[in-house]
Design a protein around this motif. Structure first.
Motif: not given
Length: 654
Positions: A179, A184, A199-200, A203, A206-207, A210, A251, A254-255, A257
Motif C-alpha cells: 500500500h 496507494n 478508484v485506487t 481496491e 483486492g477485488d 481477496w 478496509k 482500501q483492499f 470494501k
C-alpha cells in the motif's frame, strides 16, 4: 512533460480519438479509406504504447523467483523476492514516468486489469500463500535509496500450522508495504459515455485476489485453529478479535470494501465449526481403530469398566433434571426390597478377550458423549449422532475390511464375536447413562442406542457361526477318509480310520488352544461341545449303517471309539490353568448331546446278546434312551450271526 500531465493528455487524446473514430464508423454510407487508415494507425500506436509501458512496469515491479519445478517447497519459496523500484532517482524523475503515470496509462488503454491480475497471482503464489502454509516463514523488508525489497527469512518452528494471529500479522505487513510503495495510487478508469471513474489500485487488486486469499486463510489457517475440546472455545475469542482487526486494517487500506466477509463469518461461527471438526475427528479416529489389527487383545472381566471421568450430577448445570417423582418412588420402595439379592455380576459381561482397538473405540464413544454434555445444544446433538455413526460405521466397515481373516482364522472370529457382544453390552445402558445430561431435545427418549443392540449381537453370532460351519465341514471331510469304518480287519482300512480320528482330535485340540482364554467359558464349552458332537454323530451314523461287523471289526471299532471317549474331553480347556479345566472336562455330557449315545454304541460293540437285551430293558433301559428299536436291531444283525438266540433277542427289541 510533467508526470501528472502525461496521463491526462494520453487519456484525453486517446479517448477522444477512439470515440470520434467509432462515431464516424457507425454512420451508414460513410466508408472512407482514411478511416481504415486512422483505425490502423490508432491500433499500431496503442500497441506501441503498451510495449513501452510494459517495459516500464517490469522495471518498477521486479520478481526474483525460484525455478518453476521447485516453487512449492519451503527451501525454494524462501528465495522469492519482490523489488519495488517505486522510489525514483533524480534522473528518472526527469526522464521516466512515475508509477502513477504508468498505471494510469494502462488504465486508459484497458490493460490495467490484465497487468494487475498477473501481479496478484504472483503475489498469492510466492508471497501470501507461503506465509499462510509455512509457520517458519517470516516476511523481511529492506528499504534502499531507489528500491524497496520484500523477501523471506526462515526460523525454526515446531508447529505444523501457524496461529491465525501470527498469519494475520504477516499478511497485514505485506499489504502495508504494498500500500505504501505501490498500490496507494488513484487511477481513472474510462467508462463508456460517462465521466471517468476514480478508484485506487489497492481496491482493484483486492477485488481480484481477496476471494482466493480468504479461502486459503480459512482452509489452511482458521480450520486448523478450531479447538478440539469445548473447554478451549472461550480462548477462541482472541482469534475472532484478531480476524476483525485484520479485516479492519485491510478496509482502511482500501483492499476490502463492504460488510463482513466470509473470513470473519467463518471465525465467528466457531461453535458450528467446532462441532463439525469434532465429529469429523471422531469418525476418522473411529475408522482408524476399526481398520487396526483385531488380534491385539485385552482381557475383560466382570469388574472391568470403561476409563471414564466421573459424570456430573444429573441435576447440575443447565441440563434437564431427573424427574423428582423418581426420587419419591425410590424412597417409597425402600421397604419393598427383596431379601434375596442377585449377584453383583448378574448383568456383567463374562470374562473374555476383546480387541484393544474396540476398548479404545468404546472409550472414544464415552468421551465424545461426555464432551456433548458441556456443549451447546446444536453441538450436543451433532456429537450424539456422531457416536451413533461410530457404531453404524463399525457394523459396515469391520466385517468387510477384515472379511478374509475372519473367515480363515478361528481366533479372530472368536475375538470379533466378543467385540460385538462387548459393544452390544455397553449400548444397552449407554444412552441411559447420559440421558439427563444431554440437551432437552435428546432427553425426551431420543438419546438411546438400544435399537443397535440386536444388530451387533447378530453380527457377532453370524461371524462365529460361519466359522463353526467351516470347522464342522473340516471335521466331516476328515471323517470321510475313514472309509465308512467298514472292514476294520483290513489293516489299511483300520489305519485310514485311525488317522481320521487322530486328525479330528488334533483339529479340536488346536481349536481348544486358540479359543482358550478368548471366548467366555460358557460359549467356549458350547462351541467345543457342538464340534465334538458333530464328530461323534458322524461316527455313530457310519457304524450304525454297517451291515456286517466281524468280531475283529467290533474290537477295532471299539478301540477307535475308546480313543474318542478318552481324548475327547481333553479338548475342553477354556482356561489357561489346567487344574481348573477338570470341572469342564467332567461335564462333557452336558455340552455333547450324543455323548451317551456314543458310549452306548461302545457297549453294544463289546456286549453279548443278553447284555444288549438287558440294556434295552423292554424299551426302558439306557440303550432305549439313545437308539431306536430299528437301529438296535440293525446293529444286532450286523454283529451276530443268524441264530435262534439272535432271533429271540431281536424279538425282545420292540
Amino acid at each position: 512533460m510533467e508526470g501528472n500531465t502525461y496521463p491526462c493528455c494520453v487519456f484525453g487524446l486517446y479517448h477522444q480519438a477512439r470515440s470520434n473514430l467509432k462515431m464516424l464508423e457507425s454512420r451508414k454510407g460513410f466508408e472512407l479509406k482514411i478511416l481504415k487508415a486512422l483505425g490502423t494507425e490508432l491500433t499500431v500506436q496503442t500497441q506501441n504504447m503498451l510495449y513501452h509501458l510494459g517495459e516500464e512496469w517490469q522495471k518498477l515491479a521486479v520478481w526474483k523467483l525460484p525455478p518453476s519445478k521447485e516453487s512449492s517447497s519451503l527451501e525454494s519459496v524462501v528465495h522469492s523476492e519482490l523489488h519495488l523500484h517505486t522510489v525514483p532517482s533524480k534522473e528518472e524523475e526527469i526522464a521516466g514516468p512515475p508509477v502513477a503515470s504508468v498505471l494510469q496509462a494502462f488504465a486508459v488503454l484497458g490493460e490495467l486489469h490484465t497487468k494487475l491480475k498477473i501481479f496478484g497471482q504472483l503475489l498469492l503464489k510466492y508471497i501470501l500463500k507461503p506465509l499462510i502454509s509455512y509457520p517458519s516463514l517470516q516476511p523481511c523488508t529492506e528499504e534502499q535509496s531507489d528500491v524497496f525489497i520484500l523477501r523471506f527469512k526462515s526460523k525454526e518452528s515446531s508447529l505444523d500450522h501457524s496461529s491465525p494471529v501470527e498469519v494475520f500479522d504477516k499478511i497485514r505487513l505485506v499489504f502495508e508495504v504494498l500500500h505504501k510503495y505501490l498500490l496507494n495510487v488513484p487511477v481513472e478508469q474510462p467508462v463508456e459515455d460517462k465521466k471517468g471513474c476514480g478508484v485506487t489500485l489497492a481496491e482493484l487488486l483486492g477485488d481480484m485476489i481477496w476471494e482466493e486469499l480468504s479461502d486459503c486463510l480459512i482452509q489452511n489457517c482458521l480450520v486448523n485453529s478450531i479447538p478440539t475440546n469445548s473447554s478451549k472455545l472461550e480462548q477462541y475469542i482472541e482469534v475472532i478479535k484478531s480476524t476483525e482487526e485484520f479485516e479492519k486494517a485491510l478496509k482502511n487500506m482500501q483492499f476490502l470494501k463492504g460488510d463482513t466477509t466470509d473470513l470473519l463469518k467463518y471465525a465467528r461461527n466457531v461453535n458450528s465449526h467446532f462441532a463439525n471438526k469434532k465429529c469429523q475427528d471422531v469418525i476418522v479416529a473411529a475408522r482408524n481403530l476399526m481398520t487396526s489389527e483385531i488380534h491385539n487383545t485385552v482381557k475383560i472381566i466382570p469388574d472391568s469398566c470403561v476409563a471414564l471421568p466421573r459424570l456430573p450430577d444429573p441435576g447440575a448445570g443447565d441440563r434437564s433434571k431427573m424427574p423428582k417423582a423418581s426420587e419419591v418412588l425410590h424412597n417409597d420402595m425402600g421397604n419393598l426390597e427383596n431379601k434375596t439379592k442377585l449377584s453383583q455380576y448378574t448383568f456383567s459381561l463374562p470374562t473374555c478377550r476383546i480387541s484393544s482397538s474396540v476398548e479404545k473405540l468404546m472409550e472414544l464413544a464415552y468421551q465424545t458423549l461426555l464432551e456433548a454434555t458441556s456443549s451447546t445444544d446444536q453441538c450436543c446433538i451433532q456429537l450424539f449422532y456422531s457416536v451413533r455413526n461410530i457404531f453404524q460405521l463399525f457394523y459396515d466397515v469391520v466385517p468387510t475390511y477384515h472379511k478374509e481373516n475372519l473367515q480363515k482364522l478361528p481366533q479372530l472370529a472368536a475375538i470379533h464375536h466378543n467385540n460385538c457382544m462387548y459393544i452390544a453390552h455397553h449400548l444397552l445402558t449407554l444412552g441411559h447413562q447420559f440421558r439427563y445430561r444431554l440437551t432437552n431435545i435428546l432427553c425426551d427418549g431420543a438419546a438411546t442406542f438400544v435399537d443397535l443392540v440386536p444388530g451387533f449381537r447378530r453380527l457377532g453370532m453370524e461371524c462365529f457361526l460361519a466359522q463353526m460351519r467351516v470347522q464342522k465341514g473340516e471335521i466331516l471331510e476328515r471323517l470321510s477318509s475313514a472309509r465308512n469304518f467298514s472292514n476294520m480287519d483290513d489293516e489299511e482300512n483300520y489305519c485310514a480310520a485311525n488317522k481320521a480320528i487322530r486328525q479330528v482330535l488334533h483339529q479340536l485340540k488346536r481349536l481348544g488352544k486358540v479359543w482358550q482364554d478368548v471366548l467366555p467359558v460358557n460359549v467356549y464349552c458350547k462351541a467345543m461341545g457342538t464340534l465334538l458332537n458333530t464328530a461323534l454323530t458322524e461316527i455313530v451314523t457310519r457304524i450304525a449303517a454297517l451291515e456286517d461287523i466281524s468280531a475283529e471289526d467290533a474290537d477295532r471299532l471299539y478301540s477307535l471309539c475308546r480313543t474318542m471317549v478318552e481324548e475327547g474331553p481333553q479338548v475342553f480347556t477354556p482356561l489357561p490353568e489346567d487344574d481348573k479345566n477338570k470341572k469342564y472336562q467332567e461335564e462333557v455330557p452336558v455340552y455333547v448331546q450324543k455323548w451317551m449315545t456314543f458310549k452306548e454304541l461302545m457297549i453294544i460293540l463289546q456286549a453279548n446278546l443278553q447284555e444288549i437285551v438287558d440294556q434295552w430293558a423292554d424299551g426302558k433301559g439306557p440303550l432305549a434312551a439313545e437308539f431306536s428299536a430299528a437301529e438296535v436291531k440293525s446293529l444286532i444283525r450286523a454283529l451276530f450271526q443268524n441264530t435262534e438266540r439272535r432271533a429271540a433277542a431281536l424279538a425282545k427289541i420292540k
